[in-house]
Design a protein around this motif. Sequence first.
Motif, PDB file in Angstrom:
ATOM      1  N   ARG A  82       0.903  -1.333   0.089  1.00 49.15           N
ATOM      2  CA  ARG A  82       0.011   0.006  -0.012  1.00 49.15           C
ATOM      3  C   ARG A  82       0.814   1.334  -0.015  1.00 49.15           C
ATOM      4  O   ARG A  82       0.651   2.418  -0.747  1.00 49.15           O
ATOM      5  N   VAL A  83       1.811   1.135   0.545  1.00 43.51           N
ATOM      6  CA  VAL A  83       2.845   2.650   0.805  1.00 43.51           C
ATOM      7  C   VAL A  83       3.810   2.522  -0.376  1.00 43.51           C
ATOM      8  O   VAL A  83       3.831   3.634  -0.973  1.00 43.51           O
ATOM      9  N   GLU A  84       4.422   1.372  -0.741  1.00 46.89           N
ATOM     10  CA  GLU A  84       5.440   1.675  -1.643  1.00 46.89           C
ATOM     11  C   GLU A  84       4.975   1.271  -3.070  1.00 46.89           C
ATOM     12  O   GLU A  84       5.679   1.680  -4.160  1.00 46.89           O
ATOM     13  N   ARG A  85       3.808   0.781  -3.374  1.00 51.76           N
ATOM     14  CA  ARG A  85       3.149   0.671  -4.671  1.00 51.76           C
ATOM     15  C   ARG A  85       4.342   0.147  -5.684  1.00 51.76           C
ATOM     16  O   ARG A  85       4.729   0.684  -6.528  1.00 51.76           O
ATOM     17  N   PRO A  86       4.554  -1.312  -5.409  1.00 47.93           N
ATOM     18  CA  PRO A  86       5.519  -2.095  -6.214  1.00 47.93           C
ATOM     19  C   PRO A  86       5.099  -2.420  -7.693  1.00 47.93           C
ATOM     20  O   PRO A  86       3.911  -2.340  -7.911  1.00 47.93           O
ATOM     21  N   ASP A  87       5.880  -2.549  -8.415  1.00 45.36           N
ATOM     22  CA  ASP A  87       5.698  -2.770  -9.796  1.00 45.36           C
ATOM     23  C   ASP A  87       5.403  -4.403 -10.041  1.00 45.36           C
ATOM     24  O   ASP A  87       4.931  -4.736 -10.967  1.00 45.36           O
ATOM     25  N   PHE A  88       5.964  -4.903  -8.965  1.00 40.32           N
ATOM     26  CA  PHE A  88       5.807  -6.678  -9.088  1.00 40.32           C
ATOM     27  C   PHE A  88       5.883  -7.107  -7.542  1.00 40.32           C
ATOM     28  O   PHE A  88       6.598  -6.487  -6.689  1.00 40.32           O
ATOM     29  N   ILE A  89       5.259  -8.097  -7.432  1.00 38.15           N
ATOM     30  CA  ILE A  89       5.454  -8.864  -6.185  1.00 38.15           C
ATOM     31  C   ILE A  89       5.531 -10.352  -6.225  1.00 38.15           C
ATOM     32  O   ILE A  89       4.738 -11.007  -7.135  1.00 38.15           O
ATOM     33  N   LEU A  90       6.551 -10.829  -5.511  1.00 34.61           N
ATOM     34  CA  LEU A  90       6.674 -12.210  -5.522  1.00 34.61           C
ATOM     35  C   LEU A  90       6.384 -12.519  -3.896  1.00 34.61           C
ATOM     36  O   LEU A  90       6.859 -12.130  -3.109  1.00 34.61           O
ATOM     37  N   CYS A  91       5.546 -13.713  -4.080  1.00 28.43           N
ATOM     38  CA  CYS A  91       4.833 -13.993  -2.774  1.00 28.43           C
ATOM     39  C   CYS A  91       4.929 -15.579  -2.504  1.00 28.43           C
ATOM     40  O   CYS A  91       4.443 -16.408  -3.224  1.00 28.43           O
ATOM     41  N   ASP A  92       5.301 -15.953  -1.158  1.00 22.19           N
ATOM     42  CA  ASP A  92       5.081 -17.124  -0.932  1.00 22.19           C
ATOM     43  C   ASP A  92       3.966 -17.755  -0.494  1.00 22.19           C
ATOM     44  O   ASP A  92       3.047 -16.916  -0.063  1.00 22.19           O
ATOM     45  N   VAL A  93       3.438 -18.911  -0.539  1.00 23.77           N
ATOM     46  CA  VAL A  93       2.232 -19.369  -0.114  1.00 23.77           C
ATOM     47  C   VAL A  93       1.956 -19.763   1.221  1.00 23.77           C
ATOM     48  O   VAL A  93       1.098 -19.259   1.749  1.00 23.77           O
ATOM     49  N   MET A  94       2.710 -20.307   1.770  1.00 21.36           N
ATOM     50  CA  MET A  94       2.696 -20.848   3.336  1.00 21.36           C
ATOM     51  C   MET A  94       3.469 -19.842   4.139  1.00 21.36           C
ATOM     52  O   MET A  94       4.661 -20.163   4.060  1.00 21.36           O
ATOM     53  N   MET A  95       2.830 -19.161   4.960  1.00 26.75           N
ATOM     54  CA  MET A  95       3.325 -18.083   5.722  1.00 26.75           C
ATOM     55  C   MET A  95       2.330 -18.063   6.734  1.00 26.75           C
ATOM     56  O   MET A  95       1.208 -18.371   6.962  1.00 26.75           O
ATOM     57  N   PRO A  96       3.009 -17.502   7.951  1.00 26.23           N
ATOM     58  CA  PRO A  96       2.194 -17.335   9.344  1.00 26.23           C
ATOM     59  C   PRO A  96       1.392 -15.972   9.070  1.00 26.23           C
ATOM     60  O   PRO A  96       2.003 -15.193   8.160  1.00 26.23           O
ATOM     61  N   VAL A  97       0.620 -15.414   9.961  1.00 23.43           N
ATOM     62  CA  VAL A  97      -0.068 -14.187  10.256  1.00 23.43           C
ATOM     63  C   VAL A  97      -0.982 -14.302   8.817  1.00 23.43           C
ATOM     64  O   VAL A  97      -2.188 -14.275   9.195  1.00 23.43           O
ATOM     65  N   LYS A  98      -0.686 -14.303   7.584  1.00 15.74           N
ATOM     66  CA  LYS A  98      -1.605 -14.313   6.362  1.00 15.74           C
ATOM     67  C   LYS A  98      -0.765 -15.250   5.307  1.00 15.74           C
ATOM     68  O   LYS A  98       0.329 -14.840   4.833  1.00 15.74           O
ATOM     69  N   ASP A  99      -1.540 -16.123   4.795  1.00 10.79           N
ATOM     70  CA  ASP A  99      -0.825 -16.988   3.768  1.00 10.79           C
ATOM     71  C   ASP A  99      -0.960 -16.153   2.488  1.00 10.79           C
ATOM     72  O   ASP A  99      -1.427 -14.940   2.173  1.00 10.79           O
ATOM     73  N   GLY A 100      -0.246 -16.762   1.439  1.00  4.93           N
ATOM     74  CA  GLY A 100      -0.159 -16.107   0.310  1.00  4.93           C
ATOM     75  C   GLY A 100      -1.141 -15.833  -0.595  1.00  4.93           C
ATOM     76  O   GLY A 100      -1.684 -14.926  -1.237  1.00  4.93           O
ATOM     77  N   LEU A 101      -2.153 -16.836  -0.440  1.00  2.76           N
ATOM     78  CA  LEU A 101      -3.568 -16.610  -1.205  1.00  2.76           C
ATOM     79  C   LEU A 101      -4.328 -15.519  -0.588  1.00  2.76           C
ATOM     80  O   LEU A 101      -5.001 -14.832  -1.521  1.00  2.76           O
ATOM     81  N   ALA A 102      -4.534 -15.601   0.614  1.00  3.21           N
ATOM     82  CA  ALA A 102      -4.974 -14.277   1.212  1.00  3.21           C
ATOM     83  C   ALA A 102      -4.539 -12.991   0.827  1.00  3.21           C
ATOM     84  O   ALA A 102      -5.267 -11.973   0.469  1.00  3.21           O
ATOM     85  N   THR A 103      -3.170 -13.187   1.013  1.00  3.96           N
ATOM     86  CA  THR A 103      -2.452 -11.961   0.507  1.00  3.96           C
ATOM     87  C   THR A 103      -2.703 -11.241  -0.831  1.00  3.96           C
ATOM     88  O   THR A 103      -2.867 -10.121  -1.099  1.00  3.96           O
ATOM     89  N   CYS A 104      -2.766 -12.414  -1.706  1.00  7.80           N
ATOM     90  CA  CYS A 104      -2.817 -12.304  -3.172  1.00  7.80           C
ATOM     91  C   CYS A 104      -4.147 -11.483  -3.394  1.00  7.80           C
ATOM     92  O   CYS A 104      -4.617 -10.584  -3.988  1.00  7.80           O
ATOM     93  N   ARG A 105      -5.362 -12.168  -2.639  1.00  5.23           N
ATOM     94  CA  ARG A 105      -6.481 -11.712  -2.878  1.00  5.23           C
ATOM     95  C   ARG A 105      -6.891 -10.491  -2.285  1.00  5.23           C
ATOM     96  O   ARG A 105      -7.346  -9.626  -3.069  1.00  5.23           O
TER      97      ARG A 105
END
Length: 168
Positions: free
Chosen positions: A48-71
Amino acid sequence: VPKKKETGKKMLVIDDSDQIRWFLRHVFASEYHVSEAHNGQEGVEIARVERPDFILCDVMMPVKDGLATCREIKGIPELAQVPVVLLTAKVESEDVIAGIECGADDYITKPFDVEVLRSKVNSLLKRRDEMRVRSRGLGDVYKRQRLSQRSRNIWMTLVLRRRFWRIL
């Protein structure tokens, strides 16, 4: 290995593994400004702050997984067009389908080939940039069509007035 040139674009790497974040930062640091997040929640906040041009995201993570993050990222209007690639050790068809259905632009299984990943990143960014140019071009065409329609309307109004005055 030839050095890659700096693109001026920003990449966000979201992964709970320090080793994976370190590795990806070193792979892409010569081409992109790389930011890092330790989990999905932190990743969304940084995006939200940095407005990246591209995101690489792991799927299995604590707090919020990659699927929820992507959504969540794809649900933010300012970030919806940012390409998101999910990186994961999950290789089952159901996992790949879930990743694509959550809005991810690609789904890459670990271990991955660095050059394949680099190629996919560059291709997705190029495609996004081309779409931006096309959409701007369509906006210009639409404006020209609107202006030409206004010109025709004005012309028709003048023609009809002239005919009306001839009748009188």
